[in-house]
Design an enzyme around this catalytic site. Structure first.
Site, mmCIF file in Angstrom:
data_model
loop_
_atom_site.group_PDB
_atom_site.id
_atom_site.type_symbol
_atom_site.label_atom_id
_atom_site.label_comp_id
_atom_site.label_asym_id
_atom_site.label_seq_id
_atom_site.Cartn_x
_atom_site.Cartn_y
_atom_site.Cartn_z
ATOM 1 N N ASP A 33 35.229 8.896 9.242
ATOM 2 C CA ASP A 33 34.995 7.465 9.428
ATOM 3 C C ASP A 33 33.840 7.306 10.418
ATOM 4 O OD1 ASP A 33 35.256 4.729 9.569
ATOM 5 O OD2 ASP A 33 36.915 4.791 10.985
ATOM 6 N N PHE A 89 40.728 0.476 5.447
ATOM 7 C CA PHE A 89 41.674 1.545 5.736
ATOM 8 C C PHE A 89 42.388 1.979 4.460
ATOM 9 C CE2 PHE A 89 45.125 3.719 7.920
ATOM 10 C CZ PHE A 89 44.464 4.280 9.003
ATOM 11 N N VAL A 90 42.556 3.280 4.306
ATOM 12 C CA VAL A 90 43.213 3.806 3.108
ATOM 13 C C VAL A 90 44.348 4.759 3.492
ATOM 14 C CG1 VAL A 90 41.276 3.540 1.521
ATOM 15 C CG2 VAL A 90 41.418 5.590 2.933
ATOM 16 N N GLU A 120 38.350 18.319 6.390
ATOM 17 C CA GLU A 120 38.823 17.067 6.974
ATOM 18 C C GLU A 120 39.430 16.170 5.889
ATOM 19 O OE1 GLU A 120 39.606 15.214 9.274
ATOM 20 O OE2 GLU A 120 38.376 15.402 11.072
ATOM 21 N N ASP A 121 40.268 15.256 6.311
ATOM 22 C CA ASP A 121 40.797 14.268 5.374
ATOM 23 C C ASP A 121 39.787 13.151 5.124
ATOM 24 O OD1 ASP A 121 40.993 13.323 7.973
ATOM 25 O OD2 ASP A 121 43.093 12.732 7.832
ATOM 26 N N LYS A 131 46.933 16.255 10.825
ATOM 27 C CA LYS A 131 47.801 16.514 9.693
ATOM 28 C C LYS A 131 47.158 16.057 8.389
ATOM 29 C CE LYS A 131 51.634 15.042 12.618
ATOM 30 N NZ LYS A 131 52.579 13.940 12.835
ATOM 31 N N GLY A 132 46.183 15.167 8.528
ATOM 32 C CA GLY A 132 45.645 14.462 7.358
ATOM 33 C C GLY A 132 45.142 15.329 6.222
ATOM 34 N N ASP A 178 47.534 8.743 6.553
ATOM 35 C CA ASP A 178 48.686 7.952 6.973
ATOM 36 C C ASP A 178 48.290 6.617 7.587
ATOM 37 O OD1 ASP A 178 47.555 9.092 9.398
ATOM 38 O OD2 ASP A 178 49.366 8.370 10.394
ATOM 39 N N ARG A 206 51.792 9.534 3.714
ATOM 40 C CA ARG A 206 51.012 10.755 3.480
ATOM 41 C C ARG A 206 51.358 11.388 2.131
ATOM 42 N NH1 ARG A 206 48.417 12.224 8.280
ATOM 43 N NH2 ARG A 206 49.537 11.824 10.214
HETATM 44 P P1 IMP Z 1 36.679 9.441 12.797
HETATM 45 O O1 IMP Z 1 36.717 10.300 14.017
HETATM 46 O O2 IMP Z 1 36.421 7.997 13.100
HETATM 47 O O3 IMP Z 1 35.706 9.971 11.754
HETATM 48 O O4 IMP Z 1 38.124 9.409 12.178
HETATM 49 C C1 IMP Z 1 38.779 10.568 12.029
HETATM 50 C C2 IMP Z 1 40.242 10.447 11.757
HETATM 51 O O5 IMP Z 1 40.769 9.129 11.790
HETATM 52 C C3 IMP Z 1 40.521 10.964 10.380
HETATM 53 O O6 IMP Z 1 40.579 12.366 10.363
HETATM 54 C C4 IMP Z 1 41.849 10.303 10.090
HETATM 55 O O7 IMP Z 1 42.902 11.063 10.626
HETATM 56 C C5 IMP Z 1 41.764 8.984 10.797
HETATM 57 N N1 IMP Z 1 41.341 7.929 9.850
HETATM 58 C C6 IMP Z 1 40.155 7.298 9.764
HETATM 59 N N2 IMP Z 1 40.135 6.387 8.783
HETATM 60 C C7 IMP Z 1 41.350 6.447 8.205
HETATM 61 C C8 IMP Z 1 41.963 5.754 7.089
HETATM 62 O O8 IMP Z 1 41.368 4.900 6.410
HETATM 63 N N3 IMP Z 1 43.248 6.088 6.799
HETATM 64 C C9 IMP Z 1 43.939 7.023 7.501
HETATM 65 N N4 IMP Z 1 43.412 7.703 8.528
HETATM 66 C C10 IMP Z 1 42.128 7.417 8.894
HETATM 67 MG MG MG Z 2 42.438 13.507 10.621
#
Ligand code: IMP
Ligand code: MG
Length: 320
Positions: free
Chosen positions: A247, A295-296, A243-244, A187-188, A302, A308
């Site tokens: 990370d 974290f943001v 993507e939102d 949803k991000g 969210d 959100r």
């Molecule tokens: P990744 O797979 O570790 O790159 O993380 C992917 C997903 O984790 C993102 O698409 C977000 O939905 C969630 N995410 C990672 N960091 C944050 C954050 O700081 N705030 C909110 N959601 C996060």
């Molecule tokens: Mg996401």
């Protein structure tokens, strides 16, 4: 109040537009016929950096006095300051377009800066401020009070709007005539993609995909699960994944692998936020903001499904 326009005196409307719109990347806001006080025909021409609040009124010199100031409106002082969130991309773009730079980019305490010249020799600064929060997020926080768990505003709504407009302008050029399929990862990325798609001035389509990699907590479970797949076939399509936040990059890598087996014509990635200082992240083609670890929330992001709807990106205070 705000300063809406400032006048740029030019020799010729069309040569000035060719420079500022095609080479520098400004958008043409208005170009309509108007009449001068003496009854002669003029044009009302407004340009601005994509989405910016302040524009330039392009005014063709029609007297000797006016022609004398073309290119030296400020007597040799830098008279214009073009501020960007992505210095490297804008610098590269302008260099490729043949814009004259007077020096190599400098890193100053206030930010990264380089002096360039327009087609008439007017000196401009291209500048990226040292902190992304330079422009009063505090004030905007006041207009939309942060909830208790939400900390410092890292990217204000104004900064987001400006950056989205810049990305939209880039995508407009890169995807002209490609009818790309924007794949919004729910949803991000919902809020981001809604703004981004409206900043692209070229045909495009959109589809959604829902994955979950995180549970209710703020830490990765390391597992990517497809909750909702795409409605359409991506074979032969120019796919841009939106993507939102990237990370660990786990989600993105998983999706890139999955999509690349489905024979898209091209496969690129765009993320509103990329978290800095994380090892082994996949390369992201279009980046909104790089933010330090932490974290943001907000602008689609969210914490346990909350926050959100915040119009800015803020630090989440309640992270263990
Ligand atoms: P990744 O797979 O570790 O790159 O993380 C992917 C997903 O984790 C993102 O698409 C977000 O939905 C969630 N995410 C990672 N960091 C944050 C954050 O700081 N705030 C909110 N959601 C996060
Ligand atoms: Mg996401």
């Amino acid at each position: 109040m705000e300063i809406a326009l400032t006048t740029l005196v030019v020799n010729d409307y069309d040569e000035a537009l060719a420079f500022y719109v095609d080479a520098v990347g400004f958008e043409l806001v208005e170009d309509s016929p108007s009449t001068a006080n003496d009854g002669s025909a003029k044009r009302w021409v407004v340009i601005r950096p994509p989405g910016a609040a302040t524009g330039l009124l392009v005014a063709e010199a029609s007297t000797e006095d006016q022609r004398a100031v073309v290119g030296r409106q400020h007597g040799g002082r830098v008279g214009f300051f073009l501020q960007t969130e992505d210095f490297d991309a804008q610098y590269r773009r302008m260099r490729q377009a043949g814009v004259r730079f007077r020096e190599e980019p400098r890193h100053e305490p206030y930010g990264t800066v380089v002096v360039w010249e327009d087609l008439y020799g007017n000196p401009w600064d291209l500048v990226q401020p040292a902190t992304p929060t330079a422009e009063g997020p505090a004030a905007e926080g006041a207009a939309f009070p942060p909830p208790a768990d939400v900390g410092e505003v890292l990217v204000s709504a104004t900064d987001i709007a400006r950056r989205v407009a810049e990305l939209g302008a880039e995508l407009t050029v890169d995807y002209a005539d490609k009818n790309p399929l924007l794949v919004s990862v729910l949803k991000g990325s919902l809020v981001f993609v809604a703004d981004l798609m409206r900043a692209v001035r070229a045909p495009l389509e959109i589809d959604f995909l829902a994955v979950s990699s995180y549970g209710a907590a703020t830490r990765s479970s390391g597992v990517v699960k497809i909750l909702k797949d795409l409605d359409q076939d991506i074979a032969g399509r120019h796919v841009l994944m939106v993507e939102d936040i990237v990370d660990s990059g786990l989600t993105l890598k998983f999706l890139l692998e999955r999509f690349s087996t489905q024979r898209p014509a091209s496969l690129k990635t765009c993320s509103m936020v990329v978290r800095d200082g994380v090892a082994n992240q996949p390369e992201v083609d279009y980046v909104g903001f790089r933010l330090p670890p932490g974290f943001v929330v907000g602008y689609g992001l969210d914490a346990g499904q909350q926050y959100r709807h915040l119009p800015y990106i803020a630090r989440y205070a309640n992270t263990e």
